[in-house]
Design a protein around this motif. Structure first.
Motif, PDB file in Angstrom:
ATOM      1  N   ASP B  33       0.819  -1.208   0.000  1.00 18.83           N
ATOM      2  CA  ASP B  33       0.000   0.000   0.000  1.00 18.83           C
ATOM      3  C   ASP B  33       0.856   1.264   0.000  1.00 18.83           C
ATOM      4  OD1 ASP B  33      -2.428  -1.191  -0.304  1.00 18.83           O
ATOM      5  OD2 ASP B  33      -2.901  -1.274   1.820  1.00 18.83           O
ATOM      6  N   ASP B  34       1.985   1.213   0.688  1.00 12.64           N
ATOM      7  CA  ASP B  34       2.909   2.354   0.636  1.00 12.64           C
ATOM      8  C   ASP B  34       3.449   2.540  -0.777  1.00 12.64           C
ATOM      9  OD1 ASP B  34       2.542   2.883   3.287  1.00 12.64           O
ATOM     10  OD2 ASP B  34       4.395   1.918   3.960  1.00 12.64           O
ATOM     11  N   LEU B  35       3.748   1.414  -1.412  1.00 12.78           N
ATOM     12  CA  LEU B  35       4.241   1.473  -2.792  1.00 12.78           C
ATOM     13  C   LEU B  35       3.197   2.082  -3.726  1.00 12.78           C
ATOM     14  CD1 LEU B  35       6.068  -1.930  -3.456  1.00 12.78           C
ATOM     15  CD2 LEU B  35       7.003   0.341  -3.904  1.00 12.78           C
ATOM     16  N   VAL B  36       1.955   1.657  -3.557  1.00 11.94           N
ATOM     17  CA  VAL B  36       0.882   2.175  -4.410  1.00 11.94           C
ATOM     18  C   VAL B  36       0.708   3.675  -4.173  1.00 11.94           C
ATOM     19  CG1 VAL B  36      -1.596   2.066  -4.922  1.00 11.94           C
ATOM     20  CG2 VAL B  36      -0.309  -0.034  -4.592  1.00 11.94           C
ATOM     21  N   GLN B  37       0.734   4.063  -2.906  1.00 10.36           N
ATOM     22  CA  GLN B  37       0.603   5.480  -2.577  1.00 10.36           C
ATOM     23  C   GLN B  37       1.737   6.302  -3.200  1.00 10.36           C
ATOM     24  OE1 GLN B  37      -1.168   6.667   0.809  1.00 10.36           O
ATOM     25  NE2 GLN B  37      -0.405   8.761   0.723  1.00 10.36           N
ATOM     26  N   ASP B  38       2.966   5.816  -3.048  1.00  6.80           N
ATOM     27  CA  ASP B  38       4.113   6.527  -3.633  1.00  6.80           C
ATOM     28  C   ASP B  38       3.998   6.588  -5.156  1.00  6.80           C
ATOM     29  OD1 ASP B  38       5.096   6.862  -1.114  1.00  6.80           O
ATOM     30  OD2 ASP B  38       6.647   5.324  -1.249  1.00  6.80           O
ATOM     31  N   THR B  39       3.482   5.502  -5.721  1.00 13.92           N
ATOM     32  CA  THR B  39       3.296   5.465  -7.174  1.00 13.92           C
ATOM     33  C   THR B  39       2.318   6.539  -7.629  1.00 13.92           C
ATOM     34  OG1 THR B  39       3.744   3.092  -7.216  1.00 13.92           O
ATOM     35  CG2 THR B  39       2.579   3.999  -9.113  1.00 13.92           C
ATOM     36  N   LEU B  40       1.190   6.641  -6.919  1.00 14.60           N
ATOM     37  CA  LEU B  40       0.179   7.636  -7.291  1.00 14.60           C
ATOM     38  C   LEU B  40       0.737   9.049  -7.139  1.00 14.60           C
ATOM     39  CD1 LEU B  40      -3.022   6.064  -5.670  1.00 14.60           C
ATOM     40  CD2 LEU B  40      -2.429   6.123  -8.098  1.00 14.60           C
ATOM     41  N   LEU B  41       1.454   9.287  -6.046  1.00 16.51           N
ATOM     42  CA  LEU B  41       2.021  10.622  -5.827  1.00 16.51           C
ATOM     43  C   LEU B  41       3.027  10.972  -6.909  1.00 16.51           C
ATOM     44  CD1 LEU B  41       2.482  10.583  -1.939  1.00 16.51           C
ATOM     45  CD2 LEU B  41       0.848  11.955  -3.262  1.00 16.51           C
ATOM     46  N   ARG B  42       3.862   9.994  -7.229  1.00 10.93           N
ATOM     47  CA  ARG B  42       4.859  10.246  -8.267  1.00 10.93           C
ATOM     48  C   ARG B  42       4.200  10.453  -9.626  1.00 10.93           C
ATOM     49  NH1 ARG B  42      10.806   7.852  -8.302  1.00 10.93           N
ATOM     50  NH2 ARG B  42      10.540   8.574  -6.193  1.00 10.93           N
ATOM     51  N   ALA B  43       3.167   9.663  -9.896  1.00 12.72           N
ATOM     52  CA  ALA B  43       2.445   9.823 -11.166  1.00 12.72           C
ATOM     53  C   ALA B  43       1.839  11.223 -11.249  1.00 12.72           C
ATOM     54  CB  ALA B  43       1.369   8.756 -11.288  1.00 12.72           C
ATOM     55  N   LEU B  44       1.242  11.677 -10.139  1.00 17.52           N
ATOM     56  CA  LEU B  44       0.596  12.985 -10.141  1.00 17.52           C
ATOM     57  C   LEU B  44       1.597  14.109 -10.368  1.00 17.52           C
ATOM     58  CD1 LEU B  44      -1.924  12.432  -7.232  1.00 17.52           C
ATOM     59  CD2 LEU B  44      -2.460  12.717  -9.653  1.00 17.52           C
ATOM     60  N   ILE B  63       6.300   2.843 -12.907  1.00 16.47           N
ATOM     61  CA  ILE B  63       6.679   3.642 -11.741  1.00 16.47           C
ATOM     62  C   ILE B  63       6.749   2.759 -10.499  1.00 16.47           C
ATOM     63  CG2 ILE B  63       5.988   5.545 -10.219  1.00 16.47           C
ATOM     64  CD1 ILE B  63       4.604   6.841 -12.635  1.00 16.47           C
ATOM     65  N   LEU B  64       5.722   1.954 -10.308  1.00 17.73           N
ATOM     66  CA  LEU B  64       5.677   1.107  -9.105  1.00 17.73           C
ATOM     67  C   LEU B  64       6.842   0.125  -9.075  1.00 17.73           C
ATOM     68  CD1 LEU B  64       2.550  -0.345  -7.443  1.00 17.73           C
ATOM     69  CD2 LEU B  64       4.537  -1.798  -7.692  1.00 17.73           C
ATOM     70  N   ARG B  65       7.081  -0.455 -10.210  1.00 23.41           N
ATOM     71  CA  ARG B  65       8.141  -1.446 -10.334  1.00 23.41           C
ATOM     72  C   ARG B  65       9.513  -0.816 -10.035  1.00 23.41           C
ATOM     73  NH1 ARG B  65      12.784  -1.941 -13.456  1.00 23.41           N
ATOM     74  NH2 ARG B  65      13.268  -4.144 -13.433  1.00 23.41           N
ATOM     75  N   ASN B  66       9.739   0.382 -10.555  1.00 22.52           N
ATOM     76  CA  ASN B  66      11.015   1.057 -10.294  1.00 22.52           C
ATOM     77  C   ASN B  66      11.156   1.445  -8.822  1.00 22.52           C
ATOM     78  OD1 ASN B  66      11.757   0.778 -12.932  1.00 22.52           O
ATOM     79  ND2 ASN B  66      11.139   2.834 -13.549  1.00 22.52           N
ATOM     80  N   LEU B  67      10.055   1.886  -8.224  1.00 17.59           N
ATOM     81  CA  LEU B  67      10.086   2.212  -6.794  1.00 17.59           C
ATOM     82  C   LEU B  67      10.405   0.956  -5.977  1.00 17.59           C
ATOM     83  CD1 LEU B  67       6.955   4.533  -6.397  1.00 17.59           C
ATOM     84  CD2 LEU B  67       9.335   5.188  -6.005  1.00 17.59           C
ATOM     85  N   PHE B  68       9.767  -0.143  -6.340  1.00 18.39           N
ATOM     86  CA  PHE B  68      10.000  -1.400  -5.617  1.00 18.39           C
ATOM     87  C   PHE B  68      11.470  -1.799  -5.687  1.00 18.39           C
ATOM     88  CE2 PHE B  68      10.499  -6.035  -5.789  1.00 18.39           C
ATOM     89  CZ  PHE B  68      10.078  -6.359  -4.510  1.00 18.39           C
ATOM     90  N   SER B  70      14.196   0.053  -6.396  1.00 20.01           N
ATOM     91  CA  SER B  70      15.167   0.909  -5.715  1.00 20.01           C
ATOM     92  C   SER B  70      15.075   0.697  -4.209  1.00 20.01           C
ATOM     93  CB  SER B  70      14.977   2.377  -6.097  1.00 20.01           C
ATOM     94  OG  SER B  70      13.678   2.789  -5.835  1.00 20.01           O
ATOM     95  N   GLU B  71      13.859   0.445  -3.731  1.00 25.82           N
ATOM     96  CA  GLU B  71      13.689   0.164  -2.314  1.00 25.82           C
ATOM     97  C   GLU B  71      14.305  -1.190  -1.952  1.00 25.82           C
ATOM     98  OE1 GLU B  71       9.977  -0.736   0.254  1.00 25.82           O
ATOM     99  OE2 GLU B  71       9.612   1.117  -0.832  1.00 25.82           O
ATOM    100  N   TYR B  72      14.110  -2.150  -2.833  1.00 24.03           N
ATOM    101  CA  TYR B  72      14.626  -3.502  -2.586  1.00 24.03           C
ATOM    102  C   TYR B  72      16.150  -3.493  -2.504  1.00 24.03           C
ATOM    103  CZ  TYR B  72      15.433  -8.498  -3.296  1.00 24.03           C
ATOM    104  OH  TYR B  72      15.846  -9.795  -3.155  1.00 24.03           O
ATOM    105  N   ARG B  73      16.756  -2.751  -3.425  1.00 25.86           N
ATOM    106  CA  ARG B  73      18.221  -2.662  -3.413  1.00 25.86           C
ATOM    107  C   ARG B  73      18.704  -2.005  -2.125  1.00 25.86           C
ATOM    108  NH1 ARG B  73      17.730  -1.773  -9.016  1.00 25.86           N
ATOM    109  NH2 ARG B  73      17.466   0.444  -8.710  1.00 25.86           N
ATOM    110  N   LYS B  74      17.971  -0.971  -1.711  1.00 32.69           N
ATOM    111  CA  LYS B  74      18.352  -0.259  -0.492  1.00 32.69           C
ATOM    112  C   LYS B  74      18.232  -1.188   0.709  1.00 32.69           C
ATOM    113  CE  LYS B  74      16.017   3.419   0.855  1.00 32.69           C
ATOM    114  NZ  LYS B  74      15.202   4.586   0.514  1.00 32.69           N
ATOM    115  N   ARG B  75      17.139  -1.936   0.744  1.00 35.60           N
ATOM    116  CA  ARG B  75      16.917  -2.830   1.868  1.00 35.60           C
ATOM    117  C   ARG B  75      17.916  -3.965   1.914  1.00 35.60           C
ATOM    118  NH1 ARG B  75      10.882  -3.453   3.878  1.00 35.60           N
ATOM    119  NH2 ARG B  75      10.290  -1.293   3.597  1.00 35.60           N
TER     120      ARG B  75
END
Lengths: 72, 180
Positions: B33-44, B63-68, B70-75
């Motif tokens: 859900d955080d990913l979806v929210q970030d995706t929508l914000l970034r899309a907007l 967008i969602l896939r790229n966010l996932f 970059s987060e995955y690599r960070k984690r």
């Protein structure tokens, strides 16, 4: 997005060439492939049917009040 | 640019499929859900980059896939055992009347490498073509085909579907008959 370039290049490569390359990899018989596909879609459909959490509706409703031209 | 009601509706309509993808990809509802929210914000905030008339869903999935990732690599740099923790958290998943049979499937899915999991989800569940999935992942169509193929094979052996480990003449014949 930077993905665009890769995709345009990919379209130029003939499909037969790619399929040929795939034959080197293990491949499932179509019965198993169908079963995997059915299970995957069933699991996914269930997720798709979950109600949309309010936070997303609220987020998008805010668009009414706020001009996108001025992100905070 | 003013937000058109059409676009807002289209974004809202995309949420269920974005969530299903994010939950299946990350294995966690909260994180999804955080990913979806970030995706929508970034899309907007990047709406001016979206080409009207092209596939909005594919753009959002990208967008969602790229966010996932970059987060995955960070984690992965921070977290001890990303795969093990993923599999463990998946068990919390079944919510409203989720069927128990999906439990095995979900934990098998969690064992796939992320690039195979995502390719399979895009093509096998989200309804994208191989070309669209390649576009979303920024790779060649052949790479997607190969990842989907390997993902299916691995799932089948993890789930013991049709005893793929035992590739006897029977399954070979059946495959040949069905392909003909």
């Amino acid at each position: 997005m930077t993905g665009e370039k890769g995709n345009k290049l990919a379209r130029v490569i003939p499909e037969e060439f790619l399929d040929e390359k795939l034959t080197a990899e293990p491949k499932l018989d179509s019965t198993s492939q169908k079963r995997i596909g059915d299970q995957l879609r069933a699991m996914y459909d269930e997720l798709m049917q979950q109600p949309v959490p309010d936070r997303f509706k609220e987020l998008l409703e805010q668009l009414d009040k706020k001009d996108l031209e001025t992100p905070e | 640019m003013t937000p058109e009601p059409d676009l807002r509706d289209a974004l809202l309509a995309a949420v269920p499929s974005l969530r299903a993808f994010a939950i299946s990809l990350s294995g966690q509802v909260d994180r999804a859900d955080d990913l979806v929210q970030d995706t929508l914000l970034r899309a907007l905030s990047n709406l001016h980059r979206f080409e009207r008339g092209t596939n909005l869903n594919a753009w959002l999935f990208t967008i969602l896939r790229n966010l996932f990732h970059s987060e995955y690599r960070k984690r992965r740099r921070e977290v001890e055992d990303p795969d093990g923790s993923y599999a463990g958290r998946l068990k919390v998943q079944p919510e409203q009347g989720a069927r128990l049979d999906f439990e095995d499937f979900r934990s098998a899915l969690a064992k796939l490498p992320p690039d195979q999991r995502e390719a399979l989800l895009l093509v096998g569940a989200s309804g994208f073509s191989y070309e669209e999935a390649a576009h979303i992942c920024g790779c060649a169509v052949g790479t997607i085909k190969s990842r989907v193929n390997r993902a299916r094979f691995r799932l089948a052996s993890l789930l013991n579907v049709d005893d793929v480990d035992d590739l006897g003449p029977d399954s070979m014949t059946r495959a040949a008959l069905q392909n003909s």
